[in-house]
Scaffold this motif. Structure first.
Motif, PDB file in Angstrom:
ATOM      1  N   PRO A  51       0.914  -1.302   0.171  1.00  0.00           N
ATOM      2  CA  PRO A  51      -0.043   0.172  -0.124  1.00  0.00           C
ATOM      3  C   PRO A  51       0.991   1.413   0.041  1.00  0.00           C
ATOM      4  O   PRO A  51       0.289   2.205  -0.556  1.00  0.00           O
ATOM      5  N   GLU A  52       1.895   1.345   0.721  1.00  0.00           N
ATOM      6  CA  GLU A  52       2.859   2.526   0.622  1.00  0.00           C
ATOM      7  C   GLU A  52       3.459   2.811  -0.798  1.00  0.00           C
ATOM      8  O   GLU A  52       3.506   4.101  -0.988  1.00  0.00           O
ATOM      9  N   GLU A  53       3.721   1.669  -1.547  1.00  0.00           N
ATOM     10  CA  GLU A  53       4.126   2.160  -2.948  1.00  0.00           C
ATOM     11  C   GLU A  53       2.977   2.852  -3.579  1.00  0.00           C
ATOM     12  O   GLU A  53       2.950   3.497  -4.537  1.00  0.00           O
ATOM     13  N   ILE A  54       1.526   2.246  -3.409  1.00  0.00           N
ATOM     14  CA  ILE A  54       0.537   2.590  -4.232  1.00  0.00           C
ATOM     15  C   ILE A  54       0.182   4.163  -3.539  1.00  0.00           C
ATOM     16  O   ILE A  54      -0.174   4.955  -4.791  1.00  0.00           O
ATOM     17  N   VAL A  55       0.545   4.517  -2.620  1.00  0.00           N
ATOM     18  CA  VAL A  55      -0.048   5.724  -2.125  1.00  0.00           C
ATOM     19  C   VAL A  55       1.067   6.866  -2.687  1.00  0.00           C
ATOM     20  O   VAL A  55       0.719   7.738  -2.995  1.00  0.00           O
ATOM     21  N   LEU A  56       2.184   6.431  -2.607  1.00  0.00           N
ATOM     22  CA  LEU A  56       3.187   7.438  -3.430  1.00  0.00           C
ATOM     23  C   LEU A  56       2.865   7.560  -4.765  1.00  0.00           C
ATOM     24  O   LEU A  56       2.914   8.640  -5.177  1.00  0.00           O
ATOM     25  N   ALA A  63       4.226  25.942  -5.864  1.00  0.00           N
ATOM     26  CA  ALA A  63       4.932  24.597  -6.147  1.00  0.00           C
ATOM     27  C   ALA A  63       5.324  23.815  -5.022  1.00  0.00           C
ATOM     28  O   ALA A  63       5.516  22.561  -5.089  1.00  0.00           O
ATOM     29  N   MET A  64       5.983  24.681  -4.257  1.00  0.00           N
ATOM     30  CA  MET A  64       6.529  24.016  -3.065  1.00  0.00           C
ATOM     31  C   MET A  64       5.558  23.350  -2.193  1.00  0.00           C
ATOM     32  O   MET A  64       5.700  22.319  -1.542  1.00  0.00           O
ATOM     33  N   SER A  65       4.311  23.882  -2.074  1.00  0.00           N
ATOM     34  CA  SER A  65       3.276  23.256  -1.393  1.00  0.00           C
ATOM     35  C   SER A  65       2.630  22.121  -1.962  1.00  0.00           C
ATOM     36  O   SER A  65       2.483  20.898  -1.355  1.00  0.00           O
ATOM     37  N   ALA A  66       2.870  22.343  -3.222  1.00  0.00           N
ATOM     38  CA  ALA A  66       2.410  20.735  -3.976  1.00  0.00           C
ATOM     39  C   ALA A  66       3.418  19.617  -3.723  1.00  0.00           C
ATOM     40  O   ALA A  66       3.164  18.552  -3.679  1.00  0.00           O
ATOM     41  N   LEU A  67       4.815  19.915  -3.837  1.00  0.00           N
ATOM     42  CA  LEU A  67       5.651  19.080  -3.318  1.00  0.00           C
ATOM     43  C   LEU A  67       5.781  18.617  -2.204  1.00  0.00           C
ATOM     44  O   LEU A  67       6.084  17.352  -1.686  1.00  0.00           O
ATOM     45  N   ALA A  68       5.182  19.530  -1.181  1.00  0.00           N
ATOM     46  CA  ALA A  68       5.105  19.091   0.101  1.00  0.00           C
ATOM     47  C   ALA A  68       4.214  17.848   0.605  1.00  0.00           C
ATOM     48  O   ALA A  68       4.279  17.350   1.519  1.00  0.00           O
ATOM     49  N   ALA A  69       3.195  17.873  -0.503  1.00  0.00           N
ATOM     50  CA  ALA A  69       2.077  16.729  -0.395  1.00  0.00           C
ATOM     51  C   ALA A  69       2.768  15.413  -0.377  1.00  0.00           C
ATOM     52  O   ALA A  69       2.398  14.283  -0.106  1.00  0.00           O
ATOM     53  N   LEU A  70       4.284  15.397  -1.036  1.00  0.00           N
ATOM     54  CA  LEU A  70       4.927  14.253  -1.259  1.00  0.00           C
ATOM     55  C   LEU A  70       5.583  13.513   0.245  1.00  0.00           C
ATOM     56  O   LEU A  70       6.169  12.638   0.019  1.00  0.00           O
ATOM     57  N   ARG A  71       5.630  14.448   1.088  1.00  0.00           N
ATOM     58  CA  ARG A  71       6.536  14.327   2.227  1.00  0.00           C
ATOM     59  C   ARG A  71       6.249  13.042   3.036  1.00  0.00           C
ATOM     60  O   ARG A  71       6.948  11.900   2.819  1.00  0.00           O
ATOM     61  N   ALA A  72       4.909  12.958   3.350  1.00  0.00           N
ATOM     62  CA  ALA A  72       4.523  11.659   4.168  1.00  0.00           C
ATOM     63  C   ALA A  72       4.584  10.657   3.126  1.00  0.00           C
ATOM     64  O   ALA A  72       5.180   9.204   3.647  1.00  0.00           O
ATOM     65  N   ARG A  95       9.889   0.430  -9.249  1.00  0.00           N
ATOM     66  CA  ARG A  95      10.182   1.297  -7.811  1.00  0.00           C
ATOM     67  C   ARG A  95      11.202   2.306  -8.084  1.00  0.00           C
ATOM     68  O   ARG A  95      11.144   3.426  -7.665  1.00  0.00           O
ATOM     69  N   LEU A  96      12.231   2.006  -8.905  1.00  0.00           N
ATOM     70  CA  LEU A  96      13.317   2.859  -9.329  1.00  0.00           C
ATOM     71  C   LEU A  96      12.620   3.837  -9.968  1.00  0.00           C
ATOM     72  O   LEU A  96      13.006   5.025 -10.061  1.00  0.00           O
ATOM     73  N   ALA A  97      11.666   3.480 -11.045  1.00  0.00           N
ATOM     74  CA  ALA A  97      11.025   4.453 -11.657  1.00  0.00           C
ATOM     75  C   ALA A  97      10.382   5.299 -11.069  1.00  0.00           C
ATOM     76  O   ALA A  97       9.965   6.657 -11.496  1.00  0.00           O
ATOM     77  N   LEU A  98       9.647   4.772  -9.999  1.00  0.00           N
ATOM     78  CA  LEU A  98       8.777   5.703  -9.191  1.00  0.00           C
ATOM     79  C   LEU A  98       9.811   6.897  -8.346  1.00  0.00           C
ATOM     80  O   LEU A  98       9.412   7.992  -8.375  1.00  0.00           O
ATOM     81  N   LEU A  99      10.895   6.410  -8.061  1.00  0.00           N
ATOM     82  CA  LEU A  99      11.802   7.346  -7.500  1.00  0.00           C
ATOM     83  C   LEU A  99      12.308   8.473  -8.387  1.00  0.00           C
ATOM     84  O   LEU A  99      12.681   9.537  -8.014  1.00  0.00           O
ATOM     85  N   MET A 100      12.504   7.944  -9.675  1.00  0.00           N
ATOM     86  CA  MET A 100      12.901   8.846 -10.697  1.00  0.00           C
ATOM     87  C   MET A 100      11.855   9.930 -10.992  1.00  0.00           C
ATOM     88  O   MET A 100      12.267  10.995 -11.226  1.00  0.00           O
ATOM     89  N   ARG A 101      10.713   9.363 -10.933  1.00  0.00           N
ATOM     90  CA  ARG A 101       9.468  10.645 -10.896  1.00  0.00           C
ATOM     91  C   ARG A 101       9.651  11.459  -9.600  1.00  0.00           C
ATOM     92  O   ARG A 101       9.192  12.650 -10.293  1.00  0.00           O
ATOM     93  N   VAL A 102       9.862  11.058  -8.546  1.00  0.00           N
ATOM     94  CA  VAL A 102      10.058  11.964  -7.392  1.00  0.00           C
ATOM     95  C   VAL A 102      11.239  12.838  -7.667  1.00  0.00           C
ATOM     96  O   VAL A 102      11.261  14.018  -7.296  1.00  0.00           O
ATOM     97  N   ARG A 103      12.211  12.316  -8.165  1.00  0.00           N
ATOM     98  CA  ARG A 103      13.334  13.236  -8.467  1.00  0.00           C
ATOM     99  C   ARG A 103      13.172  14.194  -9.505  1.00  0.00           C
ATOM    100  O   ARG A 103      13.580  15.637  -9.497  1.00  0.00           O
ATOM    101  N   ALA A 104      12.536  13.773 -10.588  1.00  0.00           N
ATOM    102  CA  ALA A 104      12.199  14.643 -11.755  1.00  0.00           C
ATOM    103  C   ALA A 104      11.186  15.725 -11.389  1.00  0.00           C
ATOM    104  O   ALA A 104      11.410  17.082 -11.787  1.00  0.00           O
ATOM    105  N   ALA A 105      10.294  15.315 -10.507  1.00  0.00           N
ATOM    106  CA  ALA A 105       9.201  16.465 -10.111  1.00  0.00           C
ATOM    107  C   ALA A 105      10.000  17.556  -9.174  1.00  0.00           C
ATOM    108  O   ALA A 105       9.771  18.720  -9.395  1.00  0.00           O
TER     109      ALA A 105
END
Length: 672
Positions: free
Chosen positions: A591-596, A619-628, A650-660
């Motif tokens: 579920p934690e992967e789905i939530v991200l 934009a910073m507020s939008a990114l802050a939603a990724l914290r939890a 999972r690596l692709a998911l982290l790449m998406r976090v990095r890109a955002a």
């Protein structure tokens, strides 16, 4: 503990050199005392028209006795080596110590009297003193800013005897050149009191304060306001030992001249302060500072000052009247005889370049291309006018007056008059579109031209003021909130900048970083923002402000940690092989992967909209939603799953976090 008092008395020291000389004297004295092992309680220096003064409190009467250890030859060394070492130390073999296989000599050093050390230090300071300009006189080799007449040097109440090229030290000084007398002093308290009795204010700060206070009072007594001028105040305070503030009058007919001519004549030629009437216009009066108390209260001096000012203004009026007889356009051929730089042509050629640049820049800043080109073509024409020949600091300003007198209209006149602005941190940047276009063109031509011929600033060397020009460009763009990048301007500059586009762009980026760092930005945060590649100063500043506020928040600090963890994982995986090229798909679990994944899907359109609107705080507020979601993902999910498909997703998911996050700043560059 004792006091050391030193005065170096000479002919008039130029006002512009006095503050630096006081700093140099303090530095050199402090360094010399520290090198001699002498501790001090306090050190003060003073500078005035005829004297540099140093007073040091809390000096010991002598150096402390000390033991010096000197390493000698190895114990297995030949006897000749040992014999030489013994001769150099004055010791015998039985007085040496053996340590770590070598001979060690312990030599007792008896501390020397402080007065002896001062007698050696002062001549060394005088001979090495770093005046910007110095001179010799008579037949001696000594160099000083002006002929050195006397040296007062006392320590613990006694004269420290020495001589420098015929100038012997003593305890005698003198006061004001006209109103004062000679006196003897054995301590600073006596010295400063004697100077005051003999019409010398030692402290430049006190002289400045007296001039400013009395000038304001004199002005207010006539219902006028002093035109404040910190630079002139400092200069005048360095020209007088006993300031006497006078209010003088000038003929009202001269008020018909442009106020800049009047103020420049007063300031540059006469060192007078201007005054304003209640209406805000210049008043037909001035403030002068004399160095003499007279029985008539300075009335005769003020009258004489008024006559001298009238003669100066009469000359200026002649040039002003003659200049207006020749149109600016008619002056352009004369610019062909003025060389801008041997490798960059004449001022006429420079005017042509600025004209082309201003026309090209106009659409970027909302200016009329024809008006901007017209103003740019005439912007340098006043360089061959009479007034500018007499007052070079009025170039541009006078061109604006001449253009207005010709009826060329305010947009052109203002652009010519203000195209050099901003000329410093306190000077306002132009705001009118035509003026902005011409000012940018002028500065851009200067920067790209000198870069093209290899004349770049190096270290503290910047003979063509390119750093100031670049800061001027950045301020114009930023303060007008223009969405124009400096790279776009460099491209507009065309062939002149073609060979040095990257160098000029890097130069602008460095200047922008310096200005933001001076404002308090941290170096790592700056690098993170600049890594995005944005070159629009207003947008870079807004992005930086939002990022600094975000990082100061709890969400920002925690998301930074999560982002850096993701970046570290991706960096390590990159070294192992190729990262997955397929985009992340919605996982089946955990579920934690789905939530991200879902959080990224929800956040993405918000981030797109905020960045499009340049709402970086949003934009910073939008990114802050990724914290939890990021925190929970790393707590519960194993990225390097043994199942290749899971690992790649999972690596692709982290790449998406990095890109955002990379769309806002390169978080990998932020420390902590």
């Amino acid at each position: 503990m004792a006091e050391w008092l030193l005065e170096l008395f000479s002919e008039e020291i130029p006002a512009r050199m006095q503050a630096g000389a006081a700093r140099d004297l303090e530095r050199m004295a402090r360094d010399g005392l520290e090198k001699a092992g002498l501790a001090i309680d306090a050190i003060r220096t003073f500078a005035g028209p005829r004297r540099l003064t140093l007073v040091v409190d809390g000096l010991p009467l002598a150096q402390a006795d000390r033991e010096e250890e000197r390493k000698g030859p190895r114990v297995t060394a030949p006897e000749a080596a040992l014999a030489g070492f013994l001769r150099s130390t004055g010791l015998t073999r039985d007085q040496l110590i053996e340590r770590d296989g070598a001979f060690i000599a312990s030599i007792a050093q008896v501390g020397r009297p402080t007065a002896e050390l001062i007698a050696e230090l002062v001549p060394d300071i005088v001979r090495r003193f770093p005046w910007p300009k110095s001179m010799t006189w008579g037949s001696g080799p000594l160099r000083w800013v002006r002929p050195l007449h006397r040296i007062l040097c006392v320590f613990d109440g006694n004269v420290v005897p020495f001589e420098i090229d015929g100038v012997a030290s003593g305890d005698e000084s003198e006061g004001h050149r006209v109103m004062g007398r000679a006196f003897h002093a054995a301590a600073f308290a006596d010295y400063s009191e004697a100077l005051a009795r003999n019409f010398v204010m030692l402290d430049a700060t006190e002289r400045s304060a007296r001039i400013a206070s009395e000038a304001r009072a004199k002005a207010e007594s006539r219902g006028l306001t002093l035109v404040e001028d910190a630079g002139l105040l400092a200069e005048v305070a360095g020209m007088v030992e006993w300031p006497v503030v006078l209010l003088g009058d000038m003929d009202e007919q001269f008020l018909a001249l442009p106020p800049e001519i009047i103020r420049t004549t007063m300031r540059t030629h006469q060192r007078y302060f201007a005054l304003r009437a209640p209406s805000g216009e210049l008043a037909p009066h001035f403030i002068a500072v004399a160095n003499l108390v007279t029985p008539d209260g300075g009335a005769l001096i003020a009258k004489g000052n008024g006559r001298v000012l009238a003669a100066r203004l009469d000359d200026a009026r002649f040039f002003w009247d003659e200049d207006r007889k020749i149109a600016l356009e008619a002056r352009l051929p004369a610019l062909e005889g003025v060389v801008f730089h041997a490798k960059l042509g004449t001022m006429r050629q420079r005017a042509d370049r600025i004209e082309r640049l201003a026309r090209a820049i106009s659409p970027l800043v909302g200016a009329d291309p024809e008006l901007a080109a017209h103003a740019a073509r005439l912007a340098k024409a006043d360089l061959v006018s009479g007034v500018v020949g007499e007052f070079p600091e009025l170039q541009g300003v006078m061109g604006g007056y001449y253009a207005r007198a010709e009826g060329l209209g305010d947009p052109i006149a203002n652009a010519i008059g203000d195209h050099y602005r901003p000329q410093g941190p306190t000077d306002a940047a132009p705001t009118a579109p035509v003026t902005v276009a011409v000012a940018l063109a002028d500065k851009l031509d200067t920067i790209t031209g000198f870069f093209a011929i290899g004349e770049k600033p190096t270290g503290s060397r910047d003979p063509f003021a390119l750093r100031r020009a670049a800061l001027g460009v950045l301020r114009i763009l930023s303060e007008n909130d223009l969405r124009v990048g400096y790279r776009s301007l460099i491209v507009v500059a065309g062939s002149q900048a073609a060979r040095s586009v990257e160098g000029v762009a890097a130069f602008f980026a460095d200047r922008l970083k310096v200005s933001l760092r001076d404002r308090g930005a941290k170096a790592d945060v700056l690098e993170a923002v600049f890594a995005v590649g944005d070159d629009v100063p207003a947008r870079v500043t807004a992005r930086l402000d939002a990022l600094e506020a975000f990082l100061a928040s709890d969400d920002g600090a925690n998301l930074l940690a999560g982002c850096k963890r993701a970046i570290n994982i991706l960096t390590a995986e990159t070294k192992k092989g190729i990262l997955p090229s397929a985009p992340a798909a919605r996982p089946a679990g955990p579920p934690e992967e789905i939530v991200l994944f879902d959080a990224l899907e929800t956040m993405q359109p918000c981030l797109d909209a905020d960045l499009a609107a340049e709402d970086f705080a949003g934009a910073m507020s939008a990114l802050a939603a990724l914290r939890a979601p990021v925190d929970r993902f790393f707590e519960a999910v194993l990225v390097n799953s043994e199942i290749p498909a899971e690992r790649d997703n999972r690596l692709a998911l982290l790449m998406r976090v990095r890109a955002a996050m990379g769309r806002v700043a390169d978080f990998a560059l932020i420390q902590g």
